[in-house]
Write a protein that holds these residues in place. Structure first.
Motif, PDB file in Angstrom:
ATOM      1  N   SER A   1       0.852  -1.183   0.000  1.00  0.00           N
ATOM      2  CA  SER A   1       0.000   0.000   0.000  1.00  0.00           C
ATOM      3  C   SER A   1       0.892   1.238   0.000  1.00  0.00           C
ATOM      4  O   SER A   1       2.084   1.166   0.328  1.00  0.00           O
ATOM      5  N   GLU A   2       0.335   2.368  -0.344  1.00  0.00           N
ATOM      6  CA  GLU A   2       1.107   3.610  -0.343  1.00  0.00           C
ATOM      7  C   GLU A   2       1.634   3.907   1.055  1.00  0.00           C
ATOM      8  O   GLU A   2       2.793   4.313   1.223  1.00  0.00           O
TER       9      GLU A   2
ATOM     10  N   TYR B   1       4.598   1.616   1.925  1.00  0.00           N
ATOM     11  CA  TYR B   1       5.798   1.986   1.174  1.00  0.00           C
ATOM     12  C   TYR B   1       6.441   3.235   1.773  1.00  0.00           C
ATOM     13  O   TYR B   1       7.663   3.276   1.973  1.00  0.00           O
TER      14      TYR B   1
END
Length: 358
Positions: free
Chosen positions: A164-165, A168
């Motif tokens: 997922s953003e 990360y």
């Protein structure tokens, strides 16, 4: 696969770090290990495999499961599959999975072979190399652990595309920390120049970033494998603040990497206030963190202070009854300092006061 690093750790044990060209290359290397192995996944990484190996254990994901119960599950599985001391424990996942698998490996029959396959950015640059293993206990982060270096660490940056953003970005917190600890500023300059490609997860750029970050960490861990000389402690920059924040939010607030980024900001604030760094470095370092999506302005609530202070008192890095904080005197110039708790309180609640720099 390409062997990029060979890291020499305690008792001369060597960890070889390999980078895969792609997922197929990673799978080929994994198939080379014998069937005499226990594979450890969590509920995030197990679905990445179409056909899971028969000798496996799948743990619940998340920091809240980094505990003795999970260690018991790994060891019980090893017993069920009749593994011996010459068997492999292979961890496939993030830092929680790799830390726990490494700890179980060190305990089972006093030690088995260990292979780590980090699938998150945070684990690639922080948890996979260095030999530390741990679980949380009694609300304290990584309180129980051992030193148990992996035989091999296998990295494929392709796995980062599954994150997922938020996950990360969390990993970038440790990368930016390493940039401050690097003496030559190469990683810092890379992070500034390649910001857009890093945020878009360009495979080649991210792979180079991971290599540069691990290279910084290698310097500290090879100089002080068991953290007995005070050199390796530099890697805890931001962590005393971060672990306390994670503790008071019961590991459900900021993720570890984001908490580390926030903690680095607090270490910079205090380093500046004490006159250890000048305005140019303070501004340059803060600008790096502000370039990336971190909540650097987060503040601990006044009503949370006593719990925050108590979490600091449980910090596993304390010596002779006191906690030493990692501060900075410049790029690659960490220093350990015991701090007045009133200074810490003011910094985490209200923000930095005026610097003593002249």
């Amino acid at each position: 696969m390409e062997k990029v690093f060979s890291v020499t750790l305690q008792s001369g044990k060597i960890t070889d770090v390999y980078f895969a060209k792609d997922i197929k290359d990673l799978s080929s290397q994994l198939s080379s290990y014998s069937q005499n192995a226990l594979w450890v996944f969590d509920t995030n990484t197990a679905p990445l495999f179409k056909n899971l190996p028969p000798n496996r254990v799948v743990l619940e994901s998340g920091e809240k499961n980094k505990n003795l119960k999970s260690i018991e599950r790994i060891i019980s599985a090893a017993l069920d599959y009749h593994l011996a001391r010459d068997s492999y424990f292979i961890a496939f996942g993030g830092g929680v999975v790799c830390d726990m698998t490494a700890l179980a490996s060190s305990l089972y029959m006093r030690g088995t072979k260990l292979v780590l396959v980090p699938t998150t950015l945070l684990c690639m640059v922080d948890a996979s190399v260095g030999g530390k293993t741990a679980i949380d206990y009694a609300g304290a982060k990584n309180l129980i652990g051992t030193f148990n270096p992996a035989q091999d660490v296998l990295i494929s940056c392709d796995t980062l595309r599954t994150l997922s953003e938020s996950e990360y970005i969390s990993g970038l917190g440790e990368v930016l920390k390493h940039a401050l600890l690097s003496k030559d500023e190469e990683l810092y300059n890379f992070l500034v120049k390649e910001k857009d490609k890093i945020l878009s997860r360009d495979r080649d750029v991210v792979s180079q970033m991971v290599k540069l970050s691990i290279e910084v960490k290698n310097f500290y861990i090879e100089s002080d494998p068991e953290e007995k000389k005070g050199i390796r402690s530099a890697l805890n920059l931001g962590h005393t603040f971060a672990h306390a924040l994670e503790s008071i939010t019961h590991f459900t607030g900021l993720s570890h990497g984001k908490a580390v980024a926030w903690g680095c900001g607090r270490a910079l604030d205090i380093s500046y206030e004490l006159g250890l760094i000048d305005n140019d470095f303070y501004t340059k370092a803060n600008n790096l963190f502000n370039m990336y999506p971190f909540d650097m302005d987060y503040r601990v609530g006044r009503g949370e202070w006593l719990e925050f202070q108590d979490a600091i008192s449980k910090d596993k890095k304390r010596m002779s009854g006191s906690v030493k904080f990692v501060l900075l005197e410049g790029f690659g110039k960490p220093v350990l300092k015991q701090l007045d708790m009133k200074l810490v309180q003011r910094t985490v609640i209200s923000g930095p006061a005026k610097s003593n720099n002249k």
